[in-house]
Write an enzyme that holds these catalytic residues in place. Structure first.
Site, PDB file in Angstrom:
ATOM      1  N   LYS A 301       1.004  -0.848  -0.082  1.00  0.00           N
ATOM      2  CA  LYS A 301       0.039   0.168  -0.032  1.00  0.00           C
ATOM      3  C   LYS A 301       0.953   0.993   0.258  1.00  0.00           C
ATOM      4  O   LYS A 301       1.278   1.851   1.035  1.00  0.00           O
ATOM      5  CB  LYS A 301      -0.947   0.059   1.505  1.00  0.00           C
ATOM      6  CG  LYS A 301      -2.762   0.748   0.894  1.00  0.00           C
ATOM      7  CD  LYS A 301      -3.514   0.840   2.001  1.00  0.00           C
ATOM      8  CE  LYS A 301      -4.649   0.968   1.828  1.00  0.00           C
ATOM      9  NZ  LYS A 301      -5.082   1.104   0.716  1.00  0.00           N
ATOM     10  N   GLU A 336      -7.750  -5.615  -9.989  1.00  0.00           N
ATOM     11  CA  GLU A 336      -8.890  -5.327  -8.518  1.00  0.00           C
ATOM     12  C   GLU A 336      -9.680  -3.733  -9.204  1.00  0.00           C
ATOM     13  O   GLU A 336      -9.506  -3.688 -10.541  1.00  0.00           O
ATOM     14  CB  GLU A 336      -7.365  -3.596  -7.818  1.00  0.00           C
ATOM     15  CG  GLU A 336      -6.996  -4.722  -7.103  1.00  0.00           C
ATOM     16  CD  GLU A 336      -6.078  -3.820  -6.045  1.00  0.00           C
ATOM     17  OE1 GLU A 336      -6.149  -3.156  -5.976  1.00  0.00           O
ATOM     18  OE2 GLU A 336      -5.173  -5.121  -4.977  1.00  0.00           O
TER      19      GLU A 336
END
Length: 473
Positions: A301, A336
């Site tokens: 992330k 995603e």
């Protein structure tokens, strides 16, 4: 009755640049103490006995050294802070002044009242500027050298050199965590230990010093405790979003690690990620852009993962779609959905890209949903699946901290929109959303949770211990 009920924060007016350099106990490095302007003032914001917010201007010299030193956290523009021990001293100090001289009532002025928040109408955005936690790494490469209760400050700008690594080479990673208020008024944080582990992994990938799990947990708890009044009431559909962030703050010119790093925790109460709430969205499948690839940072992330999606997402939204369904670099496998993990349902079973591909984020909420799915008897398949399989799905959804579960009603691909489940929320999607959100709120009498308990006796009690961090009163 005392006029001063509670001091909420303290701001020192004046500069500490001319003071003597010395090493404060627990400070990350030497700082300058003392003020060039010895007559510098102090503004105390407090709540009076009628619930009004007021400001009293006092003298800098009235502050004891242990309070004045706490303001010297390097990296903050203003000398302003909310250390709990300091606020306790300030409350006693102002009460003593009032009782002895009455000066507080004579010299105080009314401060702006906090903006009222409409909890059920909150957007997913920065809705307040709330107290934040700021810490820096020490000379030995360790976090936590500054006590947590001295690291919480009112929201303010950070002081960084224009040569800071984060501006040039992107040393920045972050996490998304949520705190909820339950029906009994208690506050819980959902699975913060998993976020701690993921952030440590992200920092390591960017050649930064991983924050320890213990310091990470203490930091977000301190930030939530300082903002308990901003945790939305039970039943509003809102939560307190927590954003731990780590950046390379040291100066560099050549490509190399920053050497100095900063860790901070921001919070804001938020509503649903999409304005439409729990309603199906449309994803556009893009073949001309990709968010990651083998050996890159798709499983971490880090800020750069999101920066590269901004332009194509703007283009997609301009066409009337909600987000992008990202494919792998071969344009074959779905990965995603926007900033969320993606999955679809076929014949009552869930399909999704496997984590071993190394290009998708190991989502905390993803794992939570799949755990609940298996507890409900729904099989979960993780692997390499072709996009054509998703186009013929019975239903699909995205999952992440921000959205929890987001139904997908259509996939735009190659000039055609494939409608899933007639554009409505599918039964599996609905069940997962209801189960996970009920568990976060502590609603154990929810039908989905009752079904899980019936199928797996004792599972929810175990998950409550493993997943839920309750704040001590």
């Amino acid at each position: 009755m005392s006029l001063v009920q509670q001091v909420t924060h303290i701001k020192v007016r004046g500069s500490n640049e001319g003071g003597q350099r010395r090493k404060l106990e627990g400070a990350p490095r030497e700082v300058r103490t003392g003020f060039r302007d010895r007559t510098a003032g102090v503004d105390y914001t407090y709540i009076d006995n009628q619930g009004r917010h007021r400001v009293f201007s006092g003298r800098r010299t009235d502050m004891p050294a242990f309070v004045a030193d706490h303001v010297l956290n390097p990296g903050l523009v203003d000398q302003e802070y909310v250390g709990l021990s300091d606020l306790a001293w300030a409350t006693q100090h102002l009460n003593a002044l009032e009782q002895e001289h009455g000066v507080v009532s004579r010299h105080s002025k009314k401060a702006p009242e906090p903006k009222a928040l409409r909890w059920s109408k909150l957007p997913f955005d920065v809705n307040v500027h709330a107290p934040m936690l700021v810490a820096q790494i020490d000379r030995n490469g360790n976090w936590g050298s500054v006590p947590i209760d001295q690291a919480v400050f009112p929201f303010q700008h950070l002081t960084l050199s224009p040569f800071a690594n984060v501006f040039h080479y992107g040393q920045a990673c972050f996490e998304g965590v949520k705190a909820y208020r339950r029906a009994d008024g208690s506050i819980v944080i959902f699975r913060p230990d998993r976020n701690a582990a993921r952030m440590a992994s992200s920092a390591k990938r960017l050649a930064m010093t991983p924050v320890t799990k213990e310091f990470f947990m203490d930091a977000i708890v301190a930030a939530v405790k300082a903002n308990q009044h901003l945790v939305p009431p039970y039943g509003t559909g809102a939560a307190l979003y927590i954003r731990p962030t780590q950046i390379g703050s040291g100066e560099v010119l050549g490509v190399k690690p920053a050497g100095k790093e900063m860790f901070f925790v921001l919070v804001s109460p938020v509503g649903p990620y999409f304005k439409t709430g729990f309603k199906p969205i449309t994803l556009e499948i893009r073949l001309d852009y990709h968010r990651s690839g083998a050996g890159l940072t798709g499983c971490d992330k880090v800020a750069g993962n999101y920066a590269v999606t901004l332009l194509p997402t703007m283009e997609t939204k301009a066409k009337g779609h909600s987000e992008i369904l990202w494919l792998d670099v071969t344009n074959a496998m779905p990965e995603e959905a926007g900033s969320a993990n993606f999955a679809w349902v076929k014949n009552g079973e869930i399909y999704t890209r496997g984590l071993n591909c190394g290009t998708i984020l190991p989502g905390v909420t993803r794992d939570s949903n799949f755990t609940f799915a298996e507890a409900l008897g729904i099989k979960v398949h993780e692997g390499d699946f072709h996009i054509l399989e998703a186009l013929t799905a019975d239903e699909a959804f995205g999952t992440g901290t921000a959205v929890v579960v987001c139904p997908v009603g259509g996939l735009a691909y190659d000039g055609r929109t494939f409608v899933l489940n007639r554009g409505k929320v599918g039964p599996v999607t609905s069940k997962l959303y209801e189960g996970v959100t009920a568990f976060q709120r502590g609603d154990r009498n929810n039908p989905v949770l009752l079904e899980i308990e019936r199928r797996n006796s004792g599972l929810l009690d175990r998950l409550e211990k493993e997943w839920i961090y309750s704040l001590a009163a």
